[in-house]
Structure formats: structure tokens, C-alpha cells
Design a protein around this motif. Structure first.
Motif, mmCIF file in Angstrom:
data_model
loop_
_atom_site.group_PDB
_atom_site.id
_atom_site.type_symbol
_atom_site.label_atom_id
_atom_site.label_comp_id
_atom_site.label_asym_id
_atom_site.label_seq_id
_atom_site.Cartn_x
_atom_site.Cartn_y
_atom_site.Cartn_z
ATOM 1 N N LYS A 64 0.859 -1.194 0.000
ATOM 2 C CA LYS A 64 0.000 0.000 0.000
ATOM 3 C C LYS A 64 0.894 1.242 0.000
ATOM 4 C CE LYS A 64 -3.684 2.340 2.564
ATOM 5 N NZ LYS A 64 -4.617 2.608 1.491
ATOM 6 N N THR A 65 0.723 2.062 -1.008
ATOM 7 C CA THR A 65 1.584 3.232 -1.163
ATOM 8 C C THR A 65 0.767 4.438 -1.609
ATOM 9 O OG1 THR A 65 3.139 1.675 -2.217
ATOM 10 C CG2 THR A 65 3.771 3.999 -2.233
ATOM 11 N N ASP A 66 1.083 5.582 -1.019
ATOM 12 C CA ASP A 66 0.588 6.840 -1.581
ATOM 13 C C ASP A 66 1.808 7.526 -2.188
ATOM 14 O OD1 ASP A 66 -0.248 9.354 -2.211
ATOM 15 O OD2 ASP A 66 -1.002 9.868 -0.221
ATOM 16 N N VAL A 67 1.897 7.540 -3.513
ATOM 17 C CA VAL A 67 3.129 8.044 -4.151
ATOM 18 C C VAL A 67 3.348 9.536 -3.908
ATOM 19 C CG1 VAL A 67 3.298 6.272 -5.976
ATOM 20 C CG2 VAL A 67 1.990 8.390 -6.399
ATOM 21 N N SER A 68 2.298 10.244 -3.469
ATOM 22 C CA SER A 68 2.468 11.680 -3.215
ATOM 23 C C SER A 68 3.125 11.932 -1.854
ATOM 24 C CB SER A 68 1.126 12.406 -3.306
ATOM 25 O OG SER A 68 0.281 12.012 -2.250
ATOM 26 N N ASP A 111 -2.599 21.415 -6.927
ATOM 27 C CA ASP A 111 -1.560 20.841 -6.063
ATOM 28 C C ASP A 111 -1.670 19.321 -6.001
ATOM 29 O OD1 ASP A 111 -0.608 23.341 -5.554
ATOM 30 O OD2 ASP A 111 -1.494 23.532 -3.564
ATOM 31 N N LYS A 112 -2.921 18.817 -5.892
ATOM 32 C CA LYS A 112 -3.111 17.369 -5.773
ATOM 33 C C LYS A 112 -2.603 16.651 -7.034
ATOM 34 C CE LYS A 112 -6.298 13.799 -4.494
ATOM 35 N NZ LYS A 112 -7.607 13.281 -4.312
ATOM 36 N N MET A 113 -2.957 17.214 -8.188
ATOM 37 C CA MET A 113 -2.528 16.604 -9.459
ATOM 38 C C MET A 113 -1.003 16.593 -9.553
ATOM 39 S SD MET A 113 -4.176 15.535 -12.345
ATOM 40 C CE MET A 113 -5.609 16.528 -12.655
ATOM 41 N N MET A 114 -0.379 17.730 -9.189
ATOM 42 C CA MET A 114 1.087 17.809 -9.282
ATOM 43 C C MET A 114 1.745 16.855 -8.282
ATOM 44 S SD MET A 114 1.985 19.679 -11.679
ATOM 45 C CE MET A 114 1.015 20.618 -12.822
ATOM 46 N N LYS A 115 1.149 16.744 -7.108
ATOM 47 C CA LYS A 115 1.746 15.880 -6.069
ATOM 48 C C LYS A 115 1.732 14.415 -6.511
ATOM 49 C CE LYS A 115 2.111 17.651 -1.540
ATOM 50 N NZ LYS A 115 3.501 17.326 -1.734
ATOM 51 N N ALA A 156 -5.670 21.612 -17.568
ATOM 52 C CA ALA A 156 -4.387 22.319 -17.414
ATOM 53 C C ALA A 156 -3.423 21.576 -16.494
ATOM 54 C CB ALA A 156 -4.628 23.724 -16.878
ATOM 55 N N ALA A 157 -3.924 21.141 -15.338
ATOM 56 C CA ALA A 157 -3.021 20.513 -14.367
ATOM 57 C C ALA A 157 -2.509 19.177 -14.908
ATOM 58 C CB ALA A 157 -3.736 20.310 -13.032
ATOM 59 N N TYR A 158 -3.396 18.405 -15.518
ATOM 60 C CA TYR A 158 -2.995 17.112 -16.075
ATOM 61 C C TYR A 158 -1.965 17.327 -17.192
ATOM 62 C CZ TYR A 158 -3.458 12.314 -17.899
ATOM 63 O OH TYR A 158 -3.219 11.029 -18.311
ATOM 64 N N ASN A 159 -2.288 18.235 -18.125
ATOM 65 C CA ASN A 159 -1.373 18.499 -19.244
ATOM 66 C C ASN A 159 0.004 18.921 -18.726
ATOM 67 O OD1 ASN A 159 -3.586 18.110 -20.923
ATOM 68 N ND2 ASN A 159 -3.972 20.282 -21.228
ATOM 69 N N ALA A 160 -0.011 19.847 -17.755
ATOM 70 C CA ALA A 160 1.260 20.369 -17.233
ATOM 71 C C ALA A 160 2.031 19.270 -16.506
ATOM 72 C CB ALA A 160 0.988 21.545 -16.294
#
Ligand SMILES: NC(=O)c1ccc[n+]([C@@H]2O[C@H](COP(=O)([O-])OP(=O)(O)OC[C@H]3O[C@@H](n4cnc5c(N)ncnc54)[C@H](O)[C@@H]3O)[C@@H](O)[C@H]2O)c1
Length: 254
Positions: A64-68, A111-115, A156-160
Motif C-alpha cells: 500500500k503506497t501513496d506516491v504523493s 496541487d493534488k494533481m502535481m503531487k 491544465a493541471a494534467y497536461n502540465a
């Protein structure tokens, strides 16, 4: 099987490996003899995937991992080393997609998407680095997206995040080649998984895919596996820093 594709006794971590593209790649690597760590935030599903993989005659564990979370990633690496004593392959695949019109995007969503999508890839790459460096060999496969090459609307966040993964891939390739570590990115188009399930039910989206994708359909997760096995194995020993689209031809005319 060509010997260059043999992954017998190798150890691969697949993040987001319990379902979708991650699961398909984990099973594909296992079929070539690779032992697998299925790392996912959904532990129950990861355990089910592990059972399927073990039936192929290789070793597998669910973590079990949260990669962020850097701490969670470090714990995942500790569990991997405890069980397998080495790490040969990392597939950075765990990701989320939440479309939002740019003008409505909240900082928390960005922030969530980038994390998850970006920092998660960085944390995992940094965490495997000492072990790959020590054995003077390792391969990292980053699952980006064609959204990192050409923008998806209201994403935007996904693309970036995906564009940044492409540059992270090139930087890892450049910086760590001297340690025997290769890093390449796969940019899928649209594949039928939980991530795209609702979109693919939508008639307008279906028509758009038919018109925009030369092969006129979404991909099946299985259709990504050969490329992942190739990049994970010695068959791709002279490839690093490559960004490969697998999209039914969509980006030919974007
Ligand atoms: N399906 C597509 O059309 C498509 C296209 C381009 C790129 N991709 C990329 O491929 C990757 C896999 O996507 P998929 O379609 O299989 O999606 P999916 O939603 O089926 O699988 C994503 C997996 O990541 C896991 N995950 C999410 N957040 C996590 C976290 N914080 N820590 C650990 N695990 C987490 C989920 O539990 C899930 O198992 C993603 O990076 C996605 O952006 C998918």
C-alpha cells in the motif's frame, strides 16, 4: 521468447499497478519472468492483482503506497528490499485525471494533481536511485501521456504534469546514464481503463475518437504491454531519454 526480452529474476515496481495500464504492464512483465511489486493506494485490489501474478510462477507482493508521500514511497522501497533485495525496474504509472475548466481550477486541485502525477514520479525515481546505482544498472519507465505533448481541453493541471514528466524523463536519462540507469517515457493516447470509463461512454467523445484517431478506436491496456516489456528489458539497452507515443496515430496530425 528472444533472450533480450527475458526478465527472469528481475524485480520491478509498478506504481498504480492494481488495475488499468499498470496491471496490464505488471502481468506482461511477469509473463517474461519478472518478480513484481504491485504498489497502489488501493491495497485490496493490489492483493487481488498479486494473486493473478503469482499464478504465472513468479514472486509478487502488494504494497500500500501513496506516491504523493515521500515517507510512504520510502516505506514501499524498504518492503521491496526486504522481500527481493534489489530493484531492477521502476514503472512510474500511478496517476489521476480530473478535468476542470481552467478558470474554475482551485489551487488544491492543481496541487493534488502535481503531487500525485509529478512529485510521485520524482519521489519513486529518487528512492530507487541508490539501489540501481549500486548495481550499476536499472531502468525507469515513466508513463506520461500525449496530453504532455499536445493539450487536452480543460485539463491544465494534467497536461502540465504530463509535460513535466517528459522533461523529468530526459533529465533522469541525462544525469543517471553514467550510473547505468536508463529512463524512457511512454505517452499513451486514450486507453480503455477506469480512468477513461465515463468519457468512453459518452457518444460525442466516441465520435471524436473515431474522427481524430487514425486507428478509429481507443487502445486496450494489453496493447501497451509489448512496449513496456521492451523498455524494461535489455532489448532497449541503447535507448534512454526517449519519449514514445502509443496512440493509434492520434498525434500524427496534432
Ligand atoms: N487510460 C488512458 O487513456 C491514459 C492515457 C494517457 C496516460 N495515462 C496514464 O497512465 C497511468 C495509468 O492510468 P490508467 O488509465 O491505468 O488509470 P487507472 O485509474 O485505472 O489506474 C491508476 C492507478 O493509480 C493508482 N493511484 C492513484 N493515486 C495514487 C496514489 N496517490 N498513490 C498510489 N497509487 C495511486 C490508482 O489506485 C489506480 O490503481 C496514469 O499515469 C495515466 O495518467 C492513461
Amino acid at each position: 521468447m528472444l533472450s533480450e526480452f527475458n526478465l527472469k529474476n528481475k524485480v520491478a515496481i509498478v506504481t498504480g499497478g492494481c488495475r488499468g495500464l499498470g496491471k496490464a504492464m505488471a502481468i506482461g512483465l511477469a509473463k517474461h519472468g519478472c518478480n513484481i511489486v504491485v504498489s497502489d493506494i488501493i491495497y485490496d485490489e493490489a492483493c487481488k492483482t498479486v494473486k493473478e501474478i503469482q499464478k504465472l510462477g513468479v514472486k509478487a507482493i502488494a504494497v500500500k503506497t501513496d506516491v504523493s508521500s515521500k515517507e510512504s514511497v520510502e516505506d514501499m522501497i524498504k518492503e521491496t528490499m526486504k522481500k527481493f533485495k534489489k530493484i531492477d525496474i521502476l514503472i512510474n504509472n500511478a496517476g489521476i485525471y480530473r478535468p476542470t475548466p481552467l478558470e474554475l481550477m482551485k489551487k488544491e486541485e492543481w496541487d493534488k494533481m502535481m503531487k500525485i502525477n509529478l512529485e510521485g514520479y520524482l519521489f519513486c525515481a529518487q528512492a530507487v536511485f541508490p539501489y540501481m546505482k549500486k548495481q550499476k544498472k536499472g531502468t525507469i519507465i515513466n508513463i506520461a501521456s500525449i496530453a504532455g505533448l499536445s493539450s487536452f481541453a480543460s485539463s491544465a493541471a494534467y497536461n502540465a504534469s504530463k509535460a513535466a514528466i517528459i522533461m523529468l524523463t530526459k533529465t533522469i536519462a541525462q544525469d543517471w546514464a553514467k550510473y547505468g540507469i536508463r529512463c524512457n517515457a511512454i505517452c499513451p493516447g486514450v486507453f480503455a481503463t477506469a480512468m477513461t470509463k465515463n468519457m468512453l461512454k459518452d457518444k460525442t467523445f466516441q465520435q471524436m475518437i473515431k474522427a481524430a484517431v487514425p486507428l478509429q478506436r481507443p487502445g486496450k491496456p494489453q496493447e501497451l504491454v509489448g512496449l513496456a516489456v521492451y523498455l524494461a528489458s535489455d532489448a532497449s539497452s541503447y535507448m534512454t531519454g526517449s519519449i514514445i507515443t502509443i496512440d493509434g496515430g492520434w498525434t500524427c496530425h496534432l
